[in-house]
Design an enzyme around this catalytic site. Structure first.
Site, PDB file in Angstrom:
ATOM      1  N   ASP A 302       0.854  -1.191   0.000  1.00 22.69           N
ATOM      2  CA  ASP A 302       0.000   0.000   0.000  1.00 22.69           C
ATOM      3  C   ASP A 302       0.885   1.234   0.000  1.00 22.69           C
ATOM      4  O   ASP A 302       2.025   1.196   0.468  1.00 22.69           O
ATOM      5  CB  ASP A 302      -0.931  -0.008   1.216  1.00 22.69           C
ATOM      6  CG  ASP A 302      -1.910   1.166   1.218  1.00 22.69           C
ATOM      7  OD1 ASP A 302      -2.352   1.554   0.116  1.00 22.69           O
ATOM      8  OD2 ASP A 302      -2.233   1.677   2.300  1.00 22.69           O
ATOM      9  N   HIS A 303       0.356   2.322  -0.529  1.00 21.67           N
ATOM     10  CA  HIS A 303       1.044   3.604  -0.469  1.00 21.67           C
ATOM     11  C   HIS A 303       0.760   4.279   0.869  1.00 21.67           C
ATOM     12  O   HIS A 303      -0.402   4.594   1.166  1.00 21.67           O
ATOM     13  CB  HIS A 303       0.572   4.518  -1.601  1.00 21.67           C
ATOM     14  CG  HIS A 303       1.083   4.120  -2.950  1.00 21.67           C
ATOM     15  ND1 HIS A 303       0.318   4.191  -4.095  1.00 21.67           N
ATOM     16  CD2 HIS A 303       2.294   3.662  -3.336  1.00 21.67           C
ATOM     17  CE1 HIS A 303       1.032   3.794  -5.124  1.00 21.67           C
ATOM     18  NE2 HIS A 303       2.237   3.459  -4.690  1.00 21.67           N
ATOM     19  N   TYR A 476      -5.042   4.705   0.284  1.00 18.47           N
ATOM     20  CA  TYR A 476      -6.118   3.878  -0.278  1.00 18.47           C
ATOM     21  C   TYR A 476      -5.726   3.077  -1.518  1.00 18.47           C
ATOM     22  O   TYR A 476      -6.542   2.896  -2.426  1.00 18.47           O
ATOM     23  CB  TYR A 476      -7.354   4.731  -0.617  1.00 18.47           C
ATOM     24  CG  TYR A 476      -7.634   5.857   0.327  1.00 18.47           C
ATOM     25  CD1 TYR A 476      -7.918   5.613   1.678  1.00 18.47           C
ATOM     26  CD2 TYR A 476      -7.622   7.185  -0.095  1.00 18.47           C
ATOM     27  CE1 TYR A 476      -8.185   6.652   2.569  1.00 18.47           C
ATOM     28  CE2 TYR A 476      -7.883   8.230   0.775  1.00 18.47           C
ATOM     29  CZ  TYR A 476      -8.153   7.962   2.112  1.00 18.47           C
ATOM     30  OH  TYR A 476      -8.414   8.994   2.981  1.00 18.47           O
ATOM     31  N   HIS A 477      -4.515   2.505  -1.537  1.00 15.42           N
ATOM     32  CA  HIS A 477      -4.074   1.758  -2.716  1.00 15.42           C
ATOM     33  C   HIS A 477      -3.568   0.353  -2.378  1.00 15.42           C
ATOM     34  O   HIS A 477      -2.489  -0.038  -2.819  1.00 15.42           O
ATOM     35  CB  HIS A 477      -2.953   2.528  -3.439  1.00 15.42           C
ATOM     36  CG  HIS A 477      -3.346   3.884  -3.918  1.00 15.42           C
ATOM     37  ND1 HIS A 477      -2.427   4.883  -4.160  1.00 15.42           N
ATOM     38  CD2 HIS A 477      -4.577   4.408  -4.207  1.00 15.42           C
ATOM     39  CE1 HIS A 477      -3.060   5.971  -4.579  1.00 15.42           C
ATOM     40  NE2 HIS A 477      -4.368   5.711  -4.604  1.00 15.42           N
ATOM     41  N   PRO A 478      -4.313  -0.461  -1.620  1.00 12.18           N
ATOM     42  CA  PRO A 478      -3.826  -1.809  -1.310  1.00 12.18           C
ATOM     43  C   PRO A 478      -3.875  -2.727  -2.527  1.00 12.18           C
ATOM     44  O   PRO A 478      -4.862  -2.747  -3.265  1.00 12.18           O
ATOM     45  CB  PRO A 478      -4.789  -2.285  -0.208  1.00 12.18           C
ATOM     46  CG  PRO A 478      -6.052  -1.529  -0.472  1.00 12.18           C
ATOM     47  CD  PRO A 478      -5.627  -0.188  -0.988  1.00 12.18           C
TER      48      PRO A 478
END
Length: 539
Positions: A302-303, A476-478
């Site tokens: 994630d980011h 919010y980038h999993p």
């Protein structure tokens, strides 16, 4: 009725597959979504995303386990639980990453997922309004963008003056202006293009499940349907799903394939609940083993994001704009005004001094409002926020089960900043420094008030580390928890078929081997477009 295909999850990938597979009138498709229909007006008014924060009716409302490198904080992970999935609640930024991101996928064994192979599927999905207006040089712009795709991509109708100040400050800090982050170069600062159509959100549901698609007699869509497990015949071939809806339990058969599109959290959870995963994990919860797959739930990425907040001395931010005025302007003036804003209007991609190659390794999202704790903590006054994230983290987390029931949330261990070399933490310090540098530029002089987070502009590196551990959050980038690859240890093969069984695929962000350099919604839609082609045209 027996369906040819059962698609689990009506998010960014599931909506695409439901549309493309049901184009074949001889093929019966069932789409199951755990959340409700996308009727809420805040979904469709772009600025309404601020009001969707924490709205449990459209959000899975996940939380991580305590994060050891982030002061043992439990981080909030919002994910869309509604028709359209996270594309119905996100900030609508349309970003694809850069060619090297996909060439690395192919180098890791994901044959057919190099840049040259995936670009046609990006273009197939994209309905970029600049292409239709021919506002840019046709040969350069049209070579990289599509104009006829179902996912409408537009320029913002309304931009806050603070967003323009951010872009000017970025150029003053030495970064170039970039009008197209998906063009020949990603580097620079500018306005995001957004997934909007005529000033309204264009989610995957809007794009791919319009009324004419929903009316196809061979497509059935059930909302409020929670899938508990995938079923198998002869101990190997997926033949259906069990799910609950309206308080009743159902078993539905699939003739051809079951396709999991639940995302980086739900898809690995469902595989494990169905007997596909690490054998020790399955044994712990008394789940019979269908296929031993030790990396289901592993490789989670994630980011991580750090926000720098500053007070604004002029009342131009969105902090004081009344919700009533926004809605009035939006609905009575033909989808105009601040209601069309995606809030994260401007941003950029820059290369830090630690970058190992020529790619940008930091991404900015600028917000002309004070955004603390995902907007859940409201601050007084006016201000602005700069998000900064490291694009290619080396830390890896995992998804695991807490029980053998589909209604129980899985355990999320993001393991942020856990890489052995400590590189991720050093990069987060670089992110905070870059944000501070931009806010110090002359363009912000007319607006700059006192700093909020961090409280001082002269923090040392050690003090920035403390700030990051106390305040960093997900952006919010999993991805990555059902990794695609050519090796036997990967969860799915390059055709996205689950290894060890038949008739089962995973199609969503969980199959990405590594994070791309940017937001993950557009790549997920691309993955689904190509997957639909692979399913309909088996080799």
């Amino acid at each position: 009725m027996a369906f040819d295909y059962i698609i689990i999850g009506a998010g960014s990938a599931g909506c695409v597959l439901a549309n493309r597979l049901s184009e074949d009138s001889d093929c019966k498709v069932l789409l199951l979504e755990a959340g409700p229909r996308d009727r809420h007006p805040f979904i469709h008014m772009p600025a309404g995303l601020a009001k969707l924060v924490g709205k449990k009716g459209v959000n899975w409302d996940y939380h991580t386990a305590p994060e050891p490198q982030l002061d043992n904080r439990t981080l909030w992970w919002p994910r869309g639980k509604v028709l359209g999935g996270s594309s119905s609640i996100n900030a609508m930024c349309y970003i694809r990453g850069v060619p090297q991101d996909y060439d690395e996928w192919a180098a890791q064994g994901a044959d057919g997922w190099d840049w040259e192979s995936v670009l046609p599927w990006f273009k197939r999905s994209e309905g970029n309004q600049r292409v239709l207006r021919q506002a840019h040089d046709e040969r350069e712009f049209d070579a990289l963008h599509g104009g006829e795709g179902l996912l409408t991509v537009s320029d913002l109708r309304y931009v806050n003056p603070l967003s323009h100040a951010f872009i000017e400050a970025g150029t003053q800090a030495g970064f170039t202006h970039n009008a197209d982050f998906n063009g020949p170069r990603q580097h620079g600062v500018g306005l995001y293009q957004v997934t909007q159509r005529d000033g309204a959100r264009c989610s995957a549901a809007t794009a791919y499940l319009g009324p004419e698609v929903r009316q196809r007699p061979n497509l059935t869509v059930h909302t409020g349907a929670l899938v508990n497990r995938i079923t198998f015949e002869n101990g190997r071939r997926a033949n259906g799903v069990t799910y609950s809806m309206l308080g009743q339990a159902f078993h539905q058969e699939a003739v051809r394939e079951v396709i999991a599109c639940g995302g980086a959290i739900n898809s690995p959870q469902l595989l494990m609940l169905s007997g596909i995963g690490p054998t020790d994990e399955l044994a712990r919860h008394r789940i019979p083993v269908i296929a031993a797959s030790p990396n289901v739930g592993r490789n989670l990425q994630d980011h991580l994001d750090i926000c720098t907040l500053q007070h604004c001395v002029r009342g131009v931010s969105y902090d004081r704009v009344s919700d009533l005025k926004i809605a009035f302007d939006y609905y009575l003036r033909g989808r105009r005004g601040p209601g069309t804003s995606n809030i994260a209007e401007a941003g950029g991609f820059v290369r830090s001094r630690l970058a190992p190659d020529q790619r940008a390794d930091i991404q900015f999202h600028f917000v002309p409002a004070m955004l603390d704790d995902h907007g859940r903590h409201r601050l007084r006054g006016d201000g602005y926020t700069l998000h900064a994230c490291f694009l290619r983290p080396r830390s890896r987390g995992r998804i695991s089960l807490v029980s053998n029931r589909g209604s129980d949330r899985p355990r999320i261990e993001a393991n942020y900043l856990s890489d052995a070399e400590g590189f991720d933490l050093r990069m987060m310090v670089e992110c905070a420094k870059a944000s501070r540098e931009i806010f110090a530029q002359k363009a912000f002089d007319p607006y700059r008030g006192t700093p909020i987070f961090p409280a001082r502009n002269d923090l040392s590196d050690d003090e920035l580390v403390e700030f990051i551990r106390a305040k960093a959050e997900t952006v919010y980038h999993p991805v990555g928890s059902c990794r695609m690859g050519g090796d036997d240890e990967s969860v799915v093969d390059p055709q996205l078929r689950v290894r060890g069984v038949e008739g089962l695929r995973v199609v969503d962000a969980s199959v990405m081997p590594t994070l791309i350099g940017g937001n993950t919604n557009a790549p997920t839609i691309m993955i689904a477009e190509r997957a639909a082609h692979l399913i309909r045209n088996p080799s």
